[in-house]
Scaffold this active site. Structure first.
Site, PDB file in Angstrom:
ATOM      1  N   ASP A  89       0.826  -1.228   0.000  1.00 48.15           N
ATOM      2  CA  ASP A  89       0.000   0.000   0.000  1.00 48.15           C
ATOM      3  C   ASP A  89       0.849   1.262   0.000  1.00 48.15           C
ATOM      4  OD1 ASP A  89      -2.170  -1.626   0.151  1.00 48.15           O
ATOM      5  OD2 ASP A  89      -2.574  -1.279   2.281  1.00 48.15           O
TER       6      ASP A  89
HETATM    7  P1  NAP Z   1       0.689  -3.964   3.032  1.00 49.47           P
HETATM    8  O1  NAP Z   1       0.141  -2.970   2.080  1.00 49.47           O
HETATM    9  O2  NAP Z   1      -0.252  -4.552   4.012  1.00 49.47           O
HETATM   10  O3  NAP Z   1       1.375  -5.090   2.152  1.00 49.47           O
HETATM   11  C1  NAP Z   1       2.152  -6.074   2.727  1.00 49.47           C
HETATM   12  C2  NAP Z   1       2.519  -7.064   1.642  1.00 49.47           C
HETATM   13  O4  NAP Z   1       3.417  -7.982   2.231  1.00 49.47           O
HETATM   14  C3  NAP Z   1       1.351  -7.878   1.140  1.00 49.47           C
HETATM   15  O5  NAP Z   1       0.866  -7.387  -0.091  1.00 49.47           O
HETATM   16  C4  NAP Z   1       1.894  -9.302   1.060  1.00 49.47           C
HETATM   17  O6  NAP Z   1       1.846  -9.741  -0.293  1.00 49.47           O
HETATM   18  C5  NAP Z   1       3.344  -9.167   1.500  1.00 49.47           C
HETATM   19  N1  NAP Z   1       3.758 -10.280   2.354  1.00 49.47           N
HETATM   20  C6  NAP Z   1       3.097 -10.841   3.380  1.00 49.47           C
HETATM   21  N2  NAP Z   1       3.808 -11.853   3.908  1.00 49.47           N
HETATM   22  C7  NAP Z   1       4.958 -11.927   3.176  1.00 49.47           C
HETATM   23  C8  NAP Z   1       6.092 -12.771   3.221  1.00 49.47           C
HETATM   24  N3  NAP Z   1       6.208 -13.760   4.115  1.00 49.47           N
HETATM   25  N4  NAP Z   1       7.088 -12.547   2.336  1.00 49.47           N
HETATM   26  C9  NAP Z   1       6.970 -11.562   1.398  1.00 49.47           C
HETATM   27  N5  NAP Z   1       5.920 -10.750   1.305  1.00 49.47           N
HETATM   28  C10 NAP Z   1       4.918 -10.928   2.186  1.00 49.47           C
HETATM   29  O7  NAP Z   1       1.915  -3.352   3.873  1.00 49.47           O
HETATM   30  P2  NAP Z   1       2.548  -1.916   3.884  1.00 49.47           P
HETATM   31  O8  NAP Z   1       2.951  -1.496   2.505  1.00 49.47           O
HETATM   32  O9  NAP Z   1       3.566  -1.967   4.955  1.00 49.47           O
HETATM   33  O10 NAP Z   1       1.344  -0.969   4.279  1.00 49.47           O
HETATM   34  C11 NAP Z   1       0.771  -0.989   5.584  1.00 49.47           C
HETATM   35  C12 NAP Z   1      -0.745  -0.941   5.517  1.00 49.47           C
HETATM   36  O11 NAP Z   1      -1.288  -1.056   6.855  1.00 49.47           O
HETATM   37  C13 NAP Z   1      -1.257   0.376   4.956  1.00 49.47           C
HETATM   38  O12 NAP Z   1      -2.450   0.167   4.264  1.00 49.47           O
HETATM   39  C14 NAP Z   1      -1.531   1.153   6.213  1.00 49.47           C
HETATM   40  O13 NAP Z   1      -2.464   2.207   6.056  1.00 49.47           O
HETATM   41  C15 NAP Z   1      -2.092   0.072   7.114  1.00 49.47           C
HETATM   42  N6  NAP Z   1      -2.043   0.579   8.464  1.00 49.47           N
HETATM   43  C16 NAP Z   1      -0.854   0.694   9.109  1.00 49.47           C
HETATM   44  C17 NAP Z   1      -0.823   1.324  10.332  1.00 49.47           C
HETATM   45  C18 NAP Z   1       0.462   1.571  11.051  1.00 49.47           C
HETATM   46  O14 NAP Z   1       0.419   2.189  12.110  1.00 49.47           O
HETATM   47  N7  NAP Z   1       1.596   1.155  10.527  1.00 49.47           N
HETATM   48  C19 NAP Z   1      -1.971   1.778  10.917  1.00 49.47           C
HETATM   49  C20 NAP Z   1      -3.178   1.634  10.241  1.00 49.47           C
HETATM   50  C21 NAP Z   1      -3.186   1.025   9.016  1.00 49.47           C
HETATM   51  P3  NAP Z   1       1.850 -11.327  -0.638  1.00 49.47           P
HETATM   52  O15 NAP Z   1       0.703 -11.908   0.106  1.00 49.47           O
HETATM   53  O16 NAP Z   1       1.710 -11.357  -2.118  1.00 49.47           O
HETATM   54  O17 NAP Z   1       3.171 -11.851  -0.182  1.00 49.47           O
END
Ligand code: NAP
Length: 459
Positions: A387
């Site tokens: 994301d």
């Molecule tokens: P993300 O958008 O959730 O994407 C994580 C990616 O990791 C997934 O698409 C997944 O794809 C991959 N993944 C999972 N396990 C894996 C593994 N073992 N090896 C390789 N890849 C793996 O993560 P992000 O880019 O860090 O974004 C964070 C999200 O969380 C945002 O939408 C954010 O708004 C939300 N959020 C975060 C917080 C905070 O405080 N940090 C708070 C509220 C919301 P595959 O399944 O294809 O592997």
């Protein structure tokens, strides 16, 4: 309260404030944590030596049972499940404050009729906020854990009925303050606050739960502060207020990082259950590369920006990633990490993860510090992030990501994405970056892929 107690509480409060200040930088965060913990130890010891404690049996039993459960949870819980744990702990804090407020009323007995208006108001508010926090936090934790579905539960007149419920509770608190002998009002306040805790969190989507948990953290502090007034305990008032305000500041930071208002998070019902890729994914093609291709590309790059995401934490690939970065740096390449404020599942998730692998702090750059550098960078290496690099956030108005500032990975000469599949990230939005001509998709578990890269570079 004698002078020594008052002084010890003051010292504890100063330690809390210094600890919080130091938590704002990774360099001082550990020491800040220690200072805060020391303040809490002082506060607990001084409170336990208070002359009003006449029997330690239940206190010791509580310490042993609570301590054992806390220790077990802390050791066992996975880093990626930390937000749920924090959510539950906030809930326990709120529940404890509500119970203390109620117990104080029972202890007062008939003398409650002579209690000050301030004590009675904060007692009622402590019950309302504490109970709401407990039930709201449990729902938030269950949504994050997947025990209940993450999709928003919406029904007609939801906001209106919640507002009405809140109004009824406030009226009951007023009635209680006017006549504290009406003891039956308190269980009704607790019951309605419990319902409000559930109905105010179920309409919020799973993707917004970390924000809710941060807000509940703030509520639990407020409930503690209210109970502090009931007990006339200064350190509880100060600590509760610190938790309440820092929780609301954190909530604000998270909302800003996602470009959403708190009102939008709480009332818009955004987000769905985690789903597979959107239908349009199948029509487009991606270019699949092997780790050999990726290693070759890295060998020939002069500058690399690593973008860690949630998948890095799932795969626990932080140590091997640090090895890869060290290897590249040893070959004279410029390597830095770009940290998006909401990468992962909780604030500071990536910083904590990378600090665990001893990544030097000066290699970690915030989004604003590094975003302009992508255009002059050879490789943007994305490890388990999605994301936070999704260009849909820039223009796709109907996307849950729309408006969220993202890392400009797509501006780099080459984009290398290491993840297991084309599945979307937490927001459920397909990522067009995977289909970009300059993107190399290297499929597989992040740890296995990065380990493979390290071995290839060593050859
Ligand atoms: P993300 O958008 O959730 O994407 C994580 C990616 O990791 C997934 O698409 C997944 O794809 C991959 N993944 C999972 N396990 C894996 C593994 N073992 N090896 C390789 N890849 C793996 O993560 P992000 O880019 O860090 O974004 C964070 C999200 O969380 C945002 O939408 C954010 O708004 C939300 N959020 C975060 C917080 C905070 O405080 N940090 C708070 C509220 C919301 P595959 O399944 O294809 O592997």
């Amino acid at each position: 309260m004698n002078v020594i107690t008052a002084f010890a509480y003051l010292l504890a409060s100063v330690l809390f404030i210094l600890g919080l200040m130091m938590l704002s930088s990774p360099k001082t965060a550990r020491r800040g944590n220690m200072l805060g913990a020391t303040g809490m130890l002082i506060a607990i010891v001084v409170t336990l030596t208070d002359q009003r404690v006449i029997d330690y049996t239940y206190i010791i039993a509580g310490l042993i049972i609570g301590g054992t459960i806390g220790l077990t949870l802390a050791v066992r819980v996975k880093m990626t499940a930390m937000p749920q744990l924090v959510g539950m702990l906030n809930g326990f804090g709120g529940g404890a404050s509500a119970m203390v407020a109620y117990a104080e009323y029972l202890r007062m007995g008939d003398s409650a009729a002579f209690a000050g208006v301030d004590v009675l108001i904060t007692m009622g508010l402590g019950l309302l906020i504490g109970t709401l926090t407990f039930f709201g936090s449990m729902i938030a934790a269950a949504k994050l854990q997947g025990t209940i579905g993450g999709a928003p539960v919406l029904y007609p007149l939801q906001k209106q009925s919640n507002a009405l419920l809140l109004l009824v509770v406030v009226v009951l608190i007023v009635l209680f303050v006017l006549d504290p002998s009406k003891s039956y009002l308190l269980p009704i306040i607790i019951g309605l606050a419990a319902i409000l805790g559930v109905t105010s969190v179920i309409p919020i989507g799973g993707a917004d739960m970390p924000v809710v948990i941060s807000l509940m953290n703030s509520y639990s502090g407020l409930a503690g502060a209210m109970t502090g007034f009931v007990l006339s305990n200064n350190v509880l008032i100060i600590a509760g207020t610190l938790v309440g305000t820092s929780g609301i500041i954190l909530t604000n930071i998270m909302c800003k990082a996602m470009n959403r208002s708190l009102g939008n998070v709480l009332f818009a019902g955004v987000g769905t259950d985690y789903q597979g890729p959107a239908a349009e994914t199948e029509q487009r093609t991606v270019v699949r590369y092997t780790p050999d291709d990726a290693a070759f590309m890295l060998e020939n790059a002069q500058s690399v920006i690593i973008i860690p995401g949630y998948g890095l934490a799932v795969a626990q690939a932080q140590h091997v990633l640090q090895e890869l970065a060290s290897n590249l740096i040893a070959r004279g390449k410029t390597v830095r990490y770009a940290i998006h404020p909401v990468a992962g599942r909780m604030p500071g998730h990536m910083n904590v993860l990378l600090a665990e692998a001893n990544v030097p702090y000066d290699l970690l750059l915030e989004m604003d510090q590094i975003n302009d550098d992508f255009q002059n960078t050879d490789v943007a290496l994305i490890i388990g992030a999605n994301d936070v690099v999704n260009p849909a956030a820039r223009y796709k108005k109907d996307s849950p990501l729309y408006g969220m500032p993202i890392l400009n990975a797509d501006f780099a000469q080459t984009v290398m994405v290491c993840k297991r599949s084309l599945n979307p990230g937490f927001a459920g939005e397909d990522n067009e970056l995977f289909y970009n001509k300059k993107t190399m998709m290297v499929f597989g578990d992040a740890k296995a892929t990065v380990t493979g890269l390290v071995q290839l570079l060593k050859q």
